[in-house]
Design an enzyme around this catalytic site. Structure first.
Site, PDB file in Angstrom:
ATOM      1  N   ARG A  39     -38.063  11.062  50.828  1.00 41.26           N
ATOM      2  CA  ARG A  39     -38.138   9.719  50.248  1.00 41.26           C
ATOM      3  C   ARG A  39     -37.978   8.739  51.400  1.00 41.26           C
ATOM      4  NH1 ARG A  39     -34.201   6.230  48.005  1.00 41.26           N
ATOM      5  NH2 ARG A  39     -34.928   5.029  46.215  1.00 41.26           N
ATOM      6  N   SER A 108     -39.587  10.265  37.091  1.00 38.72           N
ATOM      7  CA  SER A 108     -38.269   9.700  36.785  1.00 38.72           C
ATOM      8  C   SER A 108     -38.297   9.097  35.397  1.00 38.72           C
ATOM      9  CB  SER A 108     -37.899   8.584  37.769  1.00 38.72           C
ATOM     10  OG  SER A 108     -37.552   9.117  39.016  1.00 38.72           O
ATOM     11  N   LYS A 137     -29.068   3.375  45.207  1.00 37.51           N
ATOM     12  CA  LYS A 137     -30.320   2.714  44.795  1.00 37.51           C
ATOM     13  C   LYS A 137     -29.923   1.520  43.946  1.00 37.51           C
ATOM     14  CE  LYS A 137     -34.869   4.063  42.884  1.00 37.51           C
ATOM     15  NZ  LYS A 137     -35.265   3.041  41.929  1.00 37.51           N
TER      16      LYS A 137
END
Ligand code: TZP
Ligand code: MG
Length: 216
Positions: A39, A108, A137
């Protein structure tokens, strides 16, 4: 490729305290993680690709799937095992058309409705996100909590990985509430000893899954 989502490492160079992503992945794989997602939110394409190629070389012979966050082009270019897409990324049906059949697609889900839709659309696994509050996040929806995880589990048979604030202290509860695995960033990437952290999480998840099976 058979998929074991037990401990699913998601990388984040900002949390690695100067260590390279390849170093973190190497340590985490030695500690037993079963899946790796790269990521990269800020890296340029060239940098992302060279990192992905290096990680791919290291993990391919260990039969650990390599998933690329968001970037279908990078996944295709390096022949990754799959991609992971959020609710604001490329829709699953379009990604499926663009990717070869063998590539897996993870989605997700930020609600029960998202999870049901992803399952109906043919996601290969679902990231239940975020399960707990997390500083890692900042643009997440509110934490879903363990009870929502359990209700997703009762409605959806696709493999579920729980992400967001998961660590050695709550991983057992996450598995008991129906997840097939735990996806973590800081619990491994920010650890002083990522290999030991990965090994500890792997132990906890393995034990919780064995317990779970015995009670079913
Ligand atoms: N998606 C939902 S929460 C999250 C992502 C990428 C961050 C998880 O990081 P941590 O450090 O394991 O809470
Ligand atoms: Mg995304």
């Amino acid at each position: 490729m058979s998929m074991d989502f037990s401990v699913y490492l998601v990388t984040d160079r900002d949390l690695a305290d100067g260590r390279s992503t390849l170093d973190i992945v190497t340590a985490a794989v030695r500690g037993g993680v079963s899946c790796v997602q790269l990521r990269e939110k800020d890296a340029d394409t060239r940098e992302f690709i060279s990192e992905a190629v290096a990680v791919r070389q290291f993990i391919a012979r260990r039969r650990i799937p390599l998933i690329i966050n968001d970037r279908l082009d990078v996944a295709l270019a390096i022949d990754a095992d799959g991609v992971h897409l959020g609710q604001k990324d490329m829709p699953l049906s379009l990604a499926r058309r663009l990717l070869p059949e063998h590539m897996i697609i993870g989605i997700s889900a930020e609600s029960l409705e998202d999870a049901i839709e992803a399952a109906n659309d043919g996601a290969d696994y679902i990231g239940v996100s975020p399960i707990f509050a997390t500083p890692t996040k900042t643009d997440t929806s509110p934490p879903l909590g363990l009870e929502t995880l359990r209700s997703i589990r009762t409605r959806v048979s696709v493999p579920l990985v729980a992400i967001g604030g998961v660590n050695a202290g709550n991983a057992e509860a996450v598995i008991r509430h129906g997840a097939d695995g735990v996806a973590v960033i800081s619990a491994i990437v920010a650890a002083d000893d990522p290999e030991a952290a990965a090994r500890n999480l792997t132990d906890i998840v393995r034990k919780a899954k064995n317990e779970d099976r015995r009670h079913r």
